[in-house]
Design an enzyme around this catalytic site. Structure first.
Site, PDB file in Angstrom:
ATOM      1  CG  MET A  30      -1.979  93.757 -23.701  1.00  0.00           C
ATOM      2  SD  MET A  30      -3.154  94.054 -22.240  1.00  0.00           S
ATOM      3  CE  MET A  30      -1.950  93.044 -21.041  1.00  0.00           C
ATOM      4  N   GLY A  31       2.223  94.691 -25.966  1.00  0.00           N
ATOM      5  CA  GLY A  31       3.690  95.547 -25.938  1.00  0.00           C
ATOM      6  C   GLY A  31       4.433  94.969 -25.113  1.00  0.00           C
ATOM      7  CE1 TYR A  32       9.599  97.147 -21.516  1.00  0.00           C
ATOM      8  CE2 TYR A  32       9.944  94.817 -20.801  1.00  0.00           C
ATOM      9  CZ  TYR A  32      10.349  96.121 -20.994  1.00  0.00           C
ATOM     10  OH  TYR A  32      11.550  96.431 -20.379  1.00  0.00           O
ATOM     11  CG  HIS A  34       8.510  88.526 -23.824  1.00  0.00           C
ATOM     12  ND1 HIS A  34       7.902  87.218 -24.379  1.00  0.00           N
ATOM     13  CD2 HIS A  34       7.279  89.042 -23.111  1.00  0.00           C
ATOM     14  CE1 HIS A  34       6.795  87.135 -23.986  1.00  0.00           C
ATOM     15  NE2 HIS A  34       6.243  88.320 -23.345  1.00  0.00           N
ATOM     16  CG  HIS A  37       5.318  89.595 -27.250  1.00  0.00           C
ATOM     17  ND1 HIS A  37       5.595  90.079 -26.227  1.00  0.00           N
ATOM     18  CD2 HIS A  37       3.895  89.707 -27.048  1.00  0.00           C
ATOM     19  CE1 HIS A  37       5.213  90.431 -25.325  1.00  0.00           C
ATOM     20  NE2 HIS A  37       3.693  90.174 -25.940  1.00  0.00           N
ATOM     21  N   GLY A 147      -0.356  83.003 -27.641  1.00  0.00           N
ATOM     22  CA  GLY A 147       0.603  82.265 -27.063  1.00  0.00           C
ATOM     23  C   GLY A 147      -0.312  81.223 -26.185  1.00  0.00           C
ATOM     24  CB  SER A 186       5.346  92.159 -20.764  1.00  0.00           C
ATOM     25  OG  SER A 186       5.019  91.616 -21.981  1.00  0.00           O
TER      26      SER A 186
HETATM   27  O1  PAF Z   1      -2.337  88.428 -24.359  1.00  0.00           O
HETATM   28  C1  PAF Z   1      -2.385  89.495 -24.386  1.00  0.00           C
HETATM   29  O2  PAF Z   1      -1.430  90.140 -24.375  1.00  0.00           O
HETATM   30  C2  PAF Z   1      -3.852  90.219 -24.225  1.00  0.00           C
HETATM   31  O3  PAF Z   1      -4.742  89.599 -23.407  1.00  0.00           O
HETATM   32  C3  PAF Z   1      -4.471  90.434 -25.681  1.00  0.00           C
HETATM   33  C4  PAF Z   1      -4.703  89.131 -26.218  1.00  0.00           C
HETATM   34  C5  PAF Z   1      -3.495  91.324 -26.584  1.00  0.00           C
HETATM   35  C6  PAF Z   1      -5.760  91.213 -25.499  1.00  0.00           C
HETATM   36  O4  PAF Z   1      -5.476  92.484 -24.935  1.00  0.00           O
END
Ligand code: PAF
Length: 280
Positions: A30-32, A34, A37, A147, A186
């Site tokens: 979902m971005g942002y 760190h 990720h 993760g 995030s």
């Molecule tokens: O872990 C996340 O960031 C979210 O739950 C995911 C797996 C991208 C689904 O939106």
């Protein structure tokens, strides 16, 4: 690195890569970004020939009073990081394309969503499994990396992937922590400096409880009291849940054994933090 917003274009691109015999890897986010990720991106880079990072803040997994609007976003910074970690493609669809209307088709994994975050965030995991199934169908990955910090999410997605016969290998990436033990997330950005200072008490409490278990204590209430004692060192904590659960089926335990997981969700101010430790 390609940036693709359109669903048909992404499907076309994925089919093209697969036709060339490439192993397609997916890191859903979902971005942002760190280091949590980027460590998943590194695993993806090692194991896939063509690495897609999906970036979509999924409204379906947020409850009405949750933090969808304040969830941190920074697409320009994320693009730079994805490029640095040698992703081949960012898939960044619009909300309108992903959900032209409130979806009538949803994917739900039963039972595993009864406990922990599933209990305190009704509908959350249905939102997660629905979006992950959609991403699988669009990106057609051979492997997908999640993760372990979101332990319940990982177990639920693994179950969904197996039971819906997706030919996808689900890979777990380790929890990445700040030097003081706080699990990277995030949402940490939304902590005030006072809350940030108190935040390491959560992992410290989990470590103390695990040590107590390794010293022979199996009584779950006693282990959770140890965790509570750590959190009570700061007046800022509000506990959502503390639990010891079976590591695979996620049901709550009274007596802990190896392979179980101590899991916690707490609020520091408005920010909800989750963390866990495996008893091994
Ligand atoms: O872990 C996340 O960031 C979210 O739950 C995911 C797996 C991208 C689904 O939106």
């Amino acid at each position: 690195m390609k940036i693709i917003h359109s669903i048909p274009e992404m499907q076309q691109e994925a089919l093209e890569q697969k036709k060339q015999g490439k192993v397609v890897g997916l890191v859903p986010t979902m971005g942002y970004f760190h280091e949590g990720h980027t460590s998943l991106m590194q695993i993806g880079r090692e194991q896939a020939d063509y690495l897609v990072i999906s970036l979509f803040v999924n409204p379906l997994q947020f409850g009405p009073s949750e933090d969808f609007d304040t969830y941190p976003r920074d697409f320009e910074r994320d693009k730079k990081l994805a490029r640095k970690y040698e992703a081949d493609c960012i898939f960044n669809p619009s909300r309108k394309d992903m959900y032209p209307a409130s979806p009538l088709t949803r994917v739900k994994v039963h039972k595993l969503d009864r406990y922990l975050c599933g209990r305190s965030r009704p509908g959350h995991f249905e939102g997660v499994t629905t979006i992950v199934a959609k991403l699988y169908n669009i990106i057609l990955p051979d492997l997908a990396i999640f993760g372990l910090k979101d332990y319940q999410q990982y177990i639920i997605i693994k179950q969904m992937t197996e039971e819906l016969h997706y030919p996808i290998k689900v890979i777990a990436g380790p929890t990445i922590r700040e030097e003081d033990g706080l699990a990277m997330s995030s949402r940490n950005k939304n902590l005030s400096s006072e809350e940030r200072q108190a935040a390491p008490l959560l992992y410290r409490g989990l470590q103390n409880a695990r040590q107590q278990f390794l010293n022979g204590e199996k009584d779950v209430e006693k282990l959770l009291n140890t965790l509570r004692d750590s959190l009570h060192q700061s007046p800022l904590y509000r506990i959502d849940y503390l639990a010891v659960v079976d590591g695979q089926k996620l049901y709550p335990k009274k007596h802990a054994q190896r392979g179980d997981v101590i899991a916690a969700a707490v609020f520091l101010g408005k920010t909800r933090l989750i963390d866990k430790i495996i008893l091994e």
